[in-house]
Design a protein around this motif. Structure first.
Motif, PDB file in Angstrom:
ATOM      1  N   SER A 144       0.679  -1.061  -0.025  1.00 47.71           N
ATOM      2  CA  SER A 144       0.017   0.044  -0.033  1.00 47.71           C
ATOM      3  C   SER A 144       0.833   1.026   0.023  1.00 47.71           C
ATOM      4  O   SER A 144       2.039   1.183   0.204  1.00 47.71           O
ATOM      5  CB  SER A 144      -0.895   0.065   1.235  1.00 47.71           C
ATOM      6  N   THR A 145       0.313   2.422  -0.288  1.00 52.15           N
ATOM      7  CA  THR A 145       1.241   3.591  -0.042  1.00 52.15           C
ATOM      8  C   THR A 145       1.500   3.915   1.333  1.00 52.15           C
ATOM      9  O   THR A 145       2.702   4.046   1.682  1.00 52.15           O
ATOM     10  CB  THR A 145       0.469   5.029  -0.617  1.00 52.15           C
ATOM     11  N   SER A 146       0.625   3.318   2.472  1.00 54.98           N
ATOM     12  CA  SER A 146       0.881   3.381   3.735  1.00 54.98           C
ATOM     13  C   SER A 146       2.400   2.698   3.933  1.00 54.98           C
ATOM     14  O   SER A 146       2.835   3.229   4.788  1.00 54.98           O
ATOM     15  CB  SER A 146      -0.156   2.940   4.616  1.00 54.98           C
ATOM     16  N   TYR A 157      -3.858  14.844   4.013  1.00 59.99           N
ATOM     17  CA  TYR A 157      -4.381  13.465   4.371  1.00 59.99           C
ATOM     18  C   TYR A 157      -3.961  13.427   5.932  1.00 59.99           C
ATOM     19  O   TYR A 157      -2.738  13.310   6.214  1.00 59.99           O
ATOM     20  CB  TYR A 157      -3.452  12.704   3.392  1.00 59.99           C
ATOM     21  N   VAL A 180       1.121  15.997  -1.423  1.00 65.38           N
ATOM     22  CA  VAL A 180      -0.025  15.242  -2.304  1.00 65.38           C
ATOM     23  C   VAL A 180      -0.525  15.824  -3.598  1.00 65.38           C
ATOM     24  O   VAL A 180      -0.985  17.123  -3.377  1.00 65.38           O
ATOM     25  CB  VAL A 180      -1.336  14.944  -1.291  1.00 65.38           C
ATOM     26  N   ASN A 191      -5.372  15.729  -1.249  1.00 67.35           N
ATOM     27  CA  ASN A 191      -6.544  15.336  -0.456  1.00 67.35           C
ATOM     28  C   ASN A 191      -6.692  15.846   0.897  1.00 67.35           C
ATOM     29  O   ASN A 191      -5.587  15.940   1.621  1.00 67.35           O
ATOM     30  CB  ASN A 191      -6.368  13.738  -0.305  1.00 67.35           C
ATOM     31  N   ASP A 203       2.882  12.339  -3.199  1.00 64.94           N
ATOM     32  CA  ASP A 203       1.721  11.317  -3.229  1.00 64.94           C
ATOM     33  C   ASP A 203       0.940  11.678  -4.404  1.00 64.94           C
ATOM     34  O   ASP A 203       0.324  12.539  -4.394  1.00 64.94           O
ATOM     35  CB  ASP A 203       0.918  11.295  -1.984  1.00 64.94           C
ATOM     36  N   VAL A 251      -1.423   9.258  -5.835  1.00 65.39           N
ATOM     37  CA  VAL A 251      -2.507   8.435  -5.915  1.00 65.39           C
ATOM     38  C   VAL A 251      -3.782   8.958  -6.751  1.00 65.39           C
ATOM     39  O   VAL A 251      -4.449   8.257  -7.358  1.00 65.39           O
ATOM     40  CB  VAL A 251      -3.267   7.733  -4.788  1.00 65.39           C
ATOM     41  N   PHE A 252      -3.911  10.448  -6.627  1.00 66.07           N
ATOM     42  CA  PHE A 252      -4.977  10.754  -7.530  1.00 66.07           C
ATOM     43  C   PHE A 252      -4.689  11.700  -8.760  1.00 66.07           C
ATOM     44  O   PHE A 252      -5.733  12.090  -9.333  1.00 66.07           O
ATOM     45  CB  PHE A 252      -5.985  11.980  -6.592  1.00 66.07           C
ATOM     46  N   SER A 309      -4.887   1.275  -5.213  1.00 65.14           N
ATOM     47  CA  SER A 309      -6.247   1.595  -4.676  1.00 65.14           C
ATOM     48  C   SER A 309      -7.003   2.788  -5.315  1.00 65.14           C
ATOM     49  O   SER A 309      -8.168   2.944  -5.395  1.00 65.14           O
ATOM     50  CB  SER A 309      -6.212   1.870  -3.044  1.00 65.14           C
ATOM     51  N   LYS A 310      -6.502   3.848  -5.898  1.00 69.27           N
ATOM     52  CA  LYS A 310      -6.951   4.639  -6.689  1.00 69.27           C
ATOM     53  C   LYS A 310      -6.524   4.558  -8.145  1.00 69.27           C
ATOM     54  O   LYS A 310      -7.607   4.819  -8.891  1.00 69.27           O
ATOM     55  CB  LYS A 310      -6.357   6.097  -6.125  1.00 69.27           C
TER      56      LYS A 310
HETATM   57  C1  LIG Z   1      -3.441  10.954  -0.179  1.00 68.44           C
HETATM   58  C2  LIG Z   1      -3.499   9.526  -0.268  1.00 68.44           C
HETATM   59  N1  LIG Z   1      -2.567   8.772  -0.281  1.00 68.44           N
HETATM   60  C3  LIG Z   1      -2.744   7.312  -0.150  1.00 68.44           C
HETATM   61  C4  LIG Z   1      -3.934   6.673   0.099  1.00 68.44           C
HETATM   62  C5  LIG Z   1      -4.197   5.418   0.167  1.00 68.44           C
HETATM   63  O1  LIG Z   1      -3.412   4.597  -0.476  1.00 68.44           O
HETATM   64  P1  LIG Z   1      -3.081   2.980  -0.006  1.00 68.44           P
HETATM   65  O2  LIG Z   1      -4.651   2.304  -0.045  1.00 68.44           O
HETATM   66  O3  LIG Z   1      -2.233   2.562  -1.308  1.00 68.44           O
HETATM   67  O4  LIG Z   1      -2.402   2.966   1.290  1.00 68.44           O
HETATM   68  C6  LIG Z   1      -5.023   7.598   0.323  1.00 68.44           C
HETATM   69  C7  LIG Z   1      -6.533   7.029   0.645  1.00 68.44           C
HETATM   70  O5  LIG Z   1      -7.535   7.641   0.733  1.00 68.44           O
HETATM   71  C8  LIG Z   1      -4.849   8.965   0.238  1.00 68.44           C
HETATM   72  O6  LIG Z   1      -5.729   9.971   0.352  1.00 68.44           O
END
Ligand SMILES: Cc1ncc(COP(=O)(O)O)c(C=O)c1O
Length: 385
Positions: free
Chosen positions: A94-96, A120, A166, A170, A198, A200-201, A233-234
């Motif tokens: 995951s990104t986390s 975030y 980001v 977000n 980041d 993801v979006f 995930s995105k």
């Molecule tokens: C800015 C941002 N990064 C990462 C994620 C989640 O990514 P992952 O599911 O890969 O941990 C989110 C999810 O909402 C997000 O808002």
């Protein structure tokens, strides 16, 4: 009690979560205008193809590479383009997890990272759990969101190791402008900091300004170390498959990847099935994203139509991402307002304060949910704001 001081002092739910649980326990049906789980939003996933990708012969083989399988990394590199190579990439669950590895890579306990806010909310905990401190640096809104580069410069201290942005952000939807990118990378180079971006979006531009930085990869030779994070995930609206990635560019990238491989080797957390399926999943992703984009646009148009009937309410521009900031007269605190909407209208929203929006007068709505529920939620809540 033997608990690390990195953990929260209490695991009590906040007032909004507690009220939500109580109302659901009483059998109330709540319209969730915060939904960010795409698997619950009625999208037509190519189920047969996804299932087939996850049951190929490759899913039974275990041949771990700490950076992730080369075939999967090649597919991720092709998705991004801009000259990205498989060798620039590390796969994570995951990104986390990517953030956790990067914070271990870059910091020692007590070090700091700077995070332009609002942003975030997870950063605070992801940093703290690695022994680092995430220090918010307010951005400001003037016709659009702006990074406060002067405030970032002032916030850099002897323990600062990195800046995390980001793009688009977000929940503000702010895309960095190219000028902001140049200023930010120069600042990081001047102070010897890494820049974590980041994205993801990044595939979800809605009202993008002409000078936006569509991706950090536009800059082939950044003057500081740059780490880009993204994931399925995105990118494919498939959070349940747990595949993220981190790309390294700029000064020291080869050494950074070597060290990241060492860190990832301690966990080897990315499953073989998702790595085997990744090339197919990424090939299916554009059609899934097209549905998500259509949903975001439809809900944004519905919001504008509804706001036209409530002129005391406005929204901020949505340059990109999955959420929108609603502006209301600040007659009560944001959290009190969200509680009121939940109790009186059975509509769940997020108070701006959850994302460190300054002052009161903002609610954060997700644009991802089914259109009928989104519109009904607006009909119920807007008249009482
Ligand atoms: C800015 C941002 N990064 C990462 C994620 C989640 O990514 P992952 O599911 O890969 O941990 C989110 C999810 O909402 C997000 O808002």
């Amino acid at each position: 009690m033997l608990l690390s001081s990195r953990l929260p002092h209490s695991f009590e739910p906040n007032a909004l979560s507690a009220a939500l649980a109580r109302l659901r326990g009483e059998g109330r049906t709540i319209l969730d205008l915060t939904v960010s789980n795409p698997t619950r939003c009625g999208f037509a996933y190519p189920e047969t193809e996804i299932r087939a990708a996850l049951s190929s012969p490759g899913v039974l083989a275990y041949d771990p590479d700490p950076l992730g399988s080369r075939a999967a990394r090649e597919a991720v590199a092709a998705h991004h383009g801009h000259g990205l190579q498989a060798d620039d990439l590390l796969l994570t669950a995951s990104t986390s997890e990517g953030y956790g590895l990067l914070f271990k890579l870059l910091g020692d306990p007590g070090d700091e990272i700077l995070v332009p806010s609002p942003s975030y909310p997870l950063f605070e905990w992801l940093a703290r759990l690695e022994g680092l401190r995430a220090r918010p640096v307010p951005s400001y809104f003037h016709d659009r969101w702006h990074l406060d580069l002067g405030a970032l410069e002032v916030a850099v201290g002897p323990r600062t190791r990195a800046v995390v942005v980001v793009n688009p952000n977000n929940p503000t939807g702010h895309f960095l402008s190219r000028a902001e990118w140049n200023g930010l990378t120069a600042l990081c180079a001047r102070h010897g900091l890494a820049l974590l971006v980041d994205e993801v979006f990044a595939d979800y531009a809605l009202e993008p300004p002409a000078d936006r930085l569509a991706t950090a990869l536009e800059d082939a030779n950044p003057p500081c170390p740059v780490f880009l994070l993204s994931g399925l995930s995105k990118v494919a609206a498939l959070p349940q498959l747990k595949l993220g990635w981190t790309a390294a560019r700029g000064a020291g990238a080869a050494v950074h990847l070597e060290a990241l491989a060492f860190l990832a080797d301690q966990y080897l957390s990315v499953s073989a099935p998702v790595q085997a399926a990744a090339p197919t999943l990424l090939a299916l992703a554009p059609a899934i994203r097209a549905q998500v984009r259509a949903r975001l646009s439809a809900n944004l148009a519905a919001l504008d139509a509804a706001l036209a009937r409530h002129p005391r309410l406005t929204r901020l521009p949505v340059e990109g991402g999955w959420s929108v900031l609603l502006r209301r007269p600040a007659v009560d605190a944001d959290e009190a307002c969200a509680l009121r909407l939940l109790e009186q209208a059975a509509v769940l929203t997020h108070p701006g304060s959850f994302f460190d929006l300054p002052g009161d007068g903002h609610l954060v709505l997700s644009l991802l949910g089914p259109e009928a529920a989104f519109c009904e939620g607006l009909d119920r809540m807007l008249p009482i704001l």
